[in-house]
Enzyme design. Structure first.
Site, PDB file in Angstrom:
ATOM      1  N   HIS A 132      36.161  47.907  31.455  1.00  0.00           N
ATOM      2  CA  HIS A 132      35.855  46.682  32.319  1.00  0.00           C
ATOM      3  C   HIS A 132      36.299  45.005  32.460  1.00  0.00           C
ATOM      4  CE1 HIS A 132      32.086  49.735  34.230  1.00  0.00           C
ATOM      5  NE2 HIS A 132      33.823  49.470  34.820  1.00  0.00           N
ATOM      6  N   CYS A 162      43.918  26.860  35.574  1.00  0.00           N
ATOM      7  CA  CYS A 162      45.772  27.692  34.713  1.00  0.00           C
ATOM      8  C   CYS A 162      46.412  25.520  34.753  1.00  0.00           C
ATOM      9  CB  CYS A 162      45.592  28.260  35.698  1.00  0.00           C
ATOM     10  SG  CYS A 162      47.716  29.100  35.148  1.00  0.00           S
ATOM     11  N   CYS A 164      48.793  25.957  36.158  1.00  0.00           N
ATOM     12  CA  CYS A 164      49.351  25.557  37.690  1.00  0.00           C
ATOM     13  C   CYS A 164      48.410  25.016  38.805  1.00  0.00           C
ATOM     14  CB  CYS A 164      49.167  27.049  38.778  1.00  0.00           C
ATOM     15  SG  CYS A 164      48.132  28.467  38.632  1.00  0.00           S
ATOM     16  N   GLY A 201      25.885  55.375  24.776  1.00  0.00           N
ATOM     17  CA  GLY A 201      25.484  54.326  24.898  1.00  0.00           C
ATOM     18  C   GLY A 201      25.435  53.335  26.845  1.00  0.00           C
ATOM     19  N   ASN A 227      22.578  58.697  22.767  1.00  0.00           N
ATOM     20  CA  ASN A 227      22.116  57.887  24.437  1.00  0.00           C
ATOM     21  C   ASN A 227      20.607  57.881  23.945  1.00  0.00           C
ATOM     22  OD1 ASN A 227      23.586  55.738  26.612  1.00  0.00           O
ATOM     23  ND2 ASN A 227      21.397  56.451  27.469  1.00  0.00           N
TER      24      ASN A 227
END
Ligand code: OAD
Length: 260
Positions: A132, A162, A164, A201, A227
């Site tokens: 992700h 940026c 640019c 998790g 978990n």
């Protein structure tokens, strides 16, 4: 209230499950691990779901979609700057360090994380794929350039730009966006040879990452889940342990190291 017999049986089953994990890992040479926000919870980084999850108080539609950024990049950046500030104060926890030890133990190892917080790398993990993205990286909306980025804490917040002239966005995967194809391919290829897959998790509800436990099971890989609460995979994995990652992972690593 629970009676002692019930408490004993829960404790015993947790211990038994832990021994089972150790036995499984002892015989393995190639291990795959997938982590989610629960692994960073003990570092003080909020999870997305469950008790106090971010999506209880914040809206995905306003903060984590390409349209949200188009509509209001300032709001989205405020949220990411805030999350960066929490993560910058956080330290890797015992679960992150236990995963580094697991990596060092096995000849073949791959850690696929859904977390964008960089804590696995800060702990010392090397073979890490971030499915992700990473909250400390930006991508130019105009030229596509990737840049490391940490907001200057306390300074007036401006929208990062940026060279640019294009607007920079967090290099994370938002809802409705594709995950990086190379990471997906590499993970699936690795699963061709993995003997054990550990899921830790993660609520296991965000696709396509949520497809991975099923793929591992289909390929005959021995699966372990750790978990704090049951997930859609708890009943189909080989071993499911309901525990804090920061408690159980170091115990497993310790037991492995003394049983060499
Ligand atoms: P979730 O917040 O959905 O799930 C975290 C899971 O960790 C929950 O099932 C908790 O019960 C569990 N948990 C909490 N504390 C724990 C602990 N100390 N030890 C073990 N488990 C614990 O997080 P993810 O599954 O990672 O997407 O969420 C997947 C994706 O949804 C995230 O990557 C993010 C989010 O929207 C993007 O940013 C694209």
């Amino acid at each position: 209230m629970f009676n002692n017999k019930f408490v004993d049986s829960v404790l015993n089953s947790k211990e038994e499950s832990r021994h089972k994990c150790v036995d499984i890992l002892k015989g393995a040479t190639s291990v795959f691990v997938m982590t989610g926000a629960g692994v960073s919870a003990e570092s003080g980084v909020p999870t997305f779901r469950g008790k106090d999850g971010l999506w209880k108080n914040y809206s995905v539609q306003d903060l984590a979609t390409p349209n949200a950024f188009k509509r209001n990049p300032g709001l989205v950046w405020d949220w990411y700057h805030w999350r960066q500030s929490i993560i910058l104060k956080a330290q890797p926890n015992a679960a992150h360090y236990a995963l580094v030890e697991l990596e060092n133990r096995f000849g073949r190892f791959l850690l696929l994380t859904q977390n964008v917080d960089n804590l696995h790398r800060r702990a010392g993990s090397k073979r890490v794929l971030e499915i992700h993205g990473n909250i400390f990286r930006t991508r130019c909306c105009k030229c596509g350039k990737l840049l490391s980025y940490t907001a200057t804490q306390g300074a007036p917040v401006q929208l990062p730009q940026c060279d640019c002239g294009g607007l920079l966005r967090p290099d994370v995967v938002w809802f409705g966006e594709a995950i990086p194809q190379t990471i997906w391919t590499e993970s699936l290829e690795y699963l061709n040879t993995a003997q054990v897959a550990v899921f830790c998790g993660t609520s296991g509800v965000v696709w396509p990452a949520a497809a991975i436990p099923g793929i591992a099971i289909e390929r005959g890989i021995t699966t372990i889940e750790i978990n704090l609460e049951p997930t859609p995979f708890s009943s189909i994995v080989d071993v499911s342990i309901i525990a804090k990652a920061g408690d159980i992972l170091p115990e497993i690593v310790h037991e492995l190291s003394v049983s060499r």
